[in-house]
Scaffold this active site. Structure first.
Site: not given
Length: 666
Positions: A116, A200, A235, A292
């Site tokens: 990421k 973040e 999440h 994917r």
């Protein structure tokens, strides 16, 4: 076109891929672990090969074994599905070295998006907007804590190599940062073999909107519009829909363009998803790219009429995309609800058990069910506890939502706990009907979605009693038909006693509450003495558990599914679970002594934070369990002294096992 495809996955996605391959005339090869020796996906494929023990690491993640099966079975392509090896760049490259087509993006693209941190750097260079945060190389706890202070709380810790909510922690207070970082890293290392994290800024009340992209090896890239995946727990997505409600054409175009730019920036090929987080006023930021096919891809298929697995096979065979951007359009609205074996009332703990009875809505143009579970299949601890994906479509959102509500009401499972009624409460919520969703939806409306348990109503209790009585009648009639004297009074079930009213006393448990129903036999009905009074009852019971109730002259349909002493009764979209109770056998089990802490489910001990003799405060973390790919922290229910620690790190525990015991301070 590929001739033979090995499906390196299991469950509903393996069945889904096999269905498309069969329609295209492509032969399929399944792989299976010892735990899946008779799983549904084996029978969906043309042949099936064993690849190892139940542990995914030794079977579905065993690259050498899967490649060996591919060679021996003559497969010229491998479809990884999602999860397991689907985003493993080394596996994609190993397939290519072996001369077997990997049905997915090149390893370089997976590697670019697999981190990421690296992905955010690439996206920034491509002009894709990013959430404020940190994705650098300095991973020392001290530096990360300092960066978190600079970003400002709340912050989100995310596993750099991960997805699906694993290795992700929201932190609201600097005092909690160190513990959250340790936990996130441990979960990331266990799930992805990499404990690198990024930070973040945690946006309040954001929406999670993602764009389906597709690219071929000829330089063509398109998007197939967006999906809203905002309704989440831990999440992880719960209900998805397409298109996203309330999105303007201009915003849709901007997000689609950004997603295509992201795919082009990494030389992407195949199906992928670019995930954005969107603020309430409409600004959106890149979160990550999943290299994917996604679990929620059916909603895109439903609104576009395209088969994305067929597209994958065509692109993998070197063909251009079936359509260019101008030829793509969407129609109507679709929802997908993920049906899991889990208990929402116990913080969504995964549930194990055998699906002894399964009743689902009928499939047609408006309703689709993707599943890898049949009646009689076991939900084990080794894999994700998804039972099925329920997908509905209609011409507009309101009609599609009503279809979702109706289909969820028609879904009943016995033998394990599921989230279907919780999903039904979401679908029925006025805020959801308005399209007022964000990632905090479940927490915001927690009181509505997790109502206090109400006592079972007389209507459900009457249905349960009638089910028991009619079941006894059916069994007696069956015995009579095969006996030498079918008219013998010994086959009677009418409760006849000399000098007494003919009746039966039935006992049920609603939680810890013992409920009694007295059923009096009459010529053409029963009189049921219920907590709220007496009703006349009659009806019929089908072999599949469907009932026609007649209570005080009112006719109504019901469904009753029994598994052992567990009885599920569904009426009008509501379901209640009761236990058929024998009071004489109650209390025979030995109670765990007061003060013990037990395992909420089977799993593995990851960490033990205390030792015998330690003083602990109420709420202190004592032990961490891992089960079904998620961590669960066991906490002290009161302050006291740790009297006993019964397990060490690495130990396997069963549900209900006494993990620790806490006593009062002397």
């Amino acid at each position: 076109m590929l001739q033979t495809v090995l499906i390196a996955n299991r469950g509903e996605i393996a069945c889904r891929i096999a269905r498309t391959c069969r329609a295209m005339g492509v032969r399929t090869v399944a792989v299976y672990s010892e735990a899946d020796a008779d799983a549904m996906h084996l029978h969906a494929c043309d042949e099936a090969w064993p690849v190892g023990p139940a542990s995914a690491k030794e079977s579905y993640l065993n690259v050498d074994r899967i490649l060996d099966v591919a060679r021996r079975s003559g497969a010229d392509g491998i479809h990884p599905g999602y999860g397991f090896l689907s985003e493993n760049a080394d596996f994609a490259e190993a397939c290519e070295r072996a001369g077997i087509r990997f049905i997915g993006p090149p390893g370089s693209a997976i590697r670019a998006m697999g981190s990421k941190s690296a992905a955010k750097t690439i996206m920034a260079d491509a002009g894709v907007p990013l959430v404020p945060g940190y994705h650098g190389d300095d991973q020392t706890p001290e530096h990360l804590a300092a960066v978190a202070d600079e970003i400002g709380y709340p912050v989100l810790i995310k596993a750099s190599a991960g997805g699906g909510g694993k290795g992700m922690r929201r932190v609201d207070d600097p005092a909690d940062f160190a513990a959250a970082l340790t936990s996130a890293r441990r979960e990331a290392a266990a799930g992805f073999g990499d404990d690198t994290v990024l930070l973040e800024k945690y946006l309040l009340q954001p929406r999670h909107v993602e764009v389906q992209v597709f690219a071929d090896s000829h330089g063509n890239v398109v998007h197939l519009f967006e999906r809203d995946c905002s309704v989440q727990r831990r999440h992880q997505k719960v209900i998805e829909e397409a298109p996203a409600p309330g999105l303007s054409d201009e915003k849709r175009q901007a997000m689609g363009d950004a997603a295509v730019a992201a795919a082009r920036a990494i030389g992407y090929v195949g199906a992928g998803t670019v995930e954005f987080i969107m603020e309430a006023h409409g600004d959106f930021f890149f979160m990550e790219m999943n290299t994917r096919l996604q679990v929620e891809h059916p909603v895109t298929e439903m609104i576009t009429g395209e088969d994305l697995v067929a597209w994958q096979l065509q692109v993998a065979a070197g063909q251009p995309l079936p359509r260019n951007q101008d030829a793509l359009a969407f129609s109507g609205h679709a929802f997908e609800a993920r049906i899991y074996a889990e208990d929402p009332d116990r913080d969504f703990l995964p549930a194990i058990g055998t699906v002894s009875r399964l009743r689902t809505p009928a499939e047609h143009d408006h309703v689709r069910i993707d599943t890898g579970i049949r009646e009689g299949d076991a939900i084990a601890i080794h894999y994700d506890p998804m039972i099925a994906k329920l997908v509905v479509w209609d011409h507009d959102r309101d009609k599609a939502l009503q279809r979702l509500r109706n289909a969820l009401a028609d879904w009943t499972v016995a033998g394990t706990t599921t989230n279907t009624r919780f999903l039904g409460r979401i679908a029925a919520h006025p805020a959801f009907a308005r399209g007022g969703v964000d990632t905090g939806f479940i927490e915001q409306y927690r009181d509505d979605l997790f109502p206090e348990a109400r006592p079972v109503s007389d209507r459900f209790l009457a249905a349960a009693a009638l089910y028991e009585l009619l079941s006894v009648d059916q069994a007696a009639a069956a015995r009579a038909r095969v006996s030498g004297d079918p008219w013998s009074p010994w086959h009677s079930t009418d409760g006849w006693q000399p000098n007494s009213d003919n009746h039966h006393v039935l006992h049920f448990l609603d939680g810890d509450t013992d409920l009694t129903v007295v059923a009096h036999y009459r010529r053409d009905c029963f009189l049921l003495d219920l907590p709220g009074g007496t009703v006349t009852a009659n009806g019929s019971l089908g072999a599949d558990g469907h009932m026609r109730l007649v209570l005080d002259g009112v006719h109504q349909d019901a469904l009753a599914l029994q598994s052992g002493d567990q009885l599920s009764v569904a009426i009008g979209g509501e379901e209640r679970k009761l236990v058929i109770h024998d009071p004489l056998s109650a209390g025979m089990g030995e109670e765990l002594r007061e003060g013990s802490l037990t395992a909420p489910m089977p799993g593995t001990v990851l960490q033990v934070m205390v030792a015998e003799g330690d003083h602990v405060e109420e709420g202190a973390a004592l032990m961490v369990l891992e089960a079904m790919k998620m961590e669960h922290t066991i906490r002290a229910f009161a302050s006291g002294r740790v009297d006993k620690v019964n397990f060490r790190e690495g130990d396997q525990v069963s549900e209900g096992a006494e993990l620790l015991a806490i006593g009062a301070e002397e």
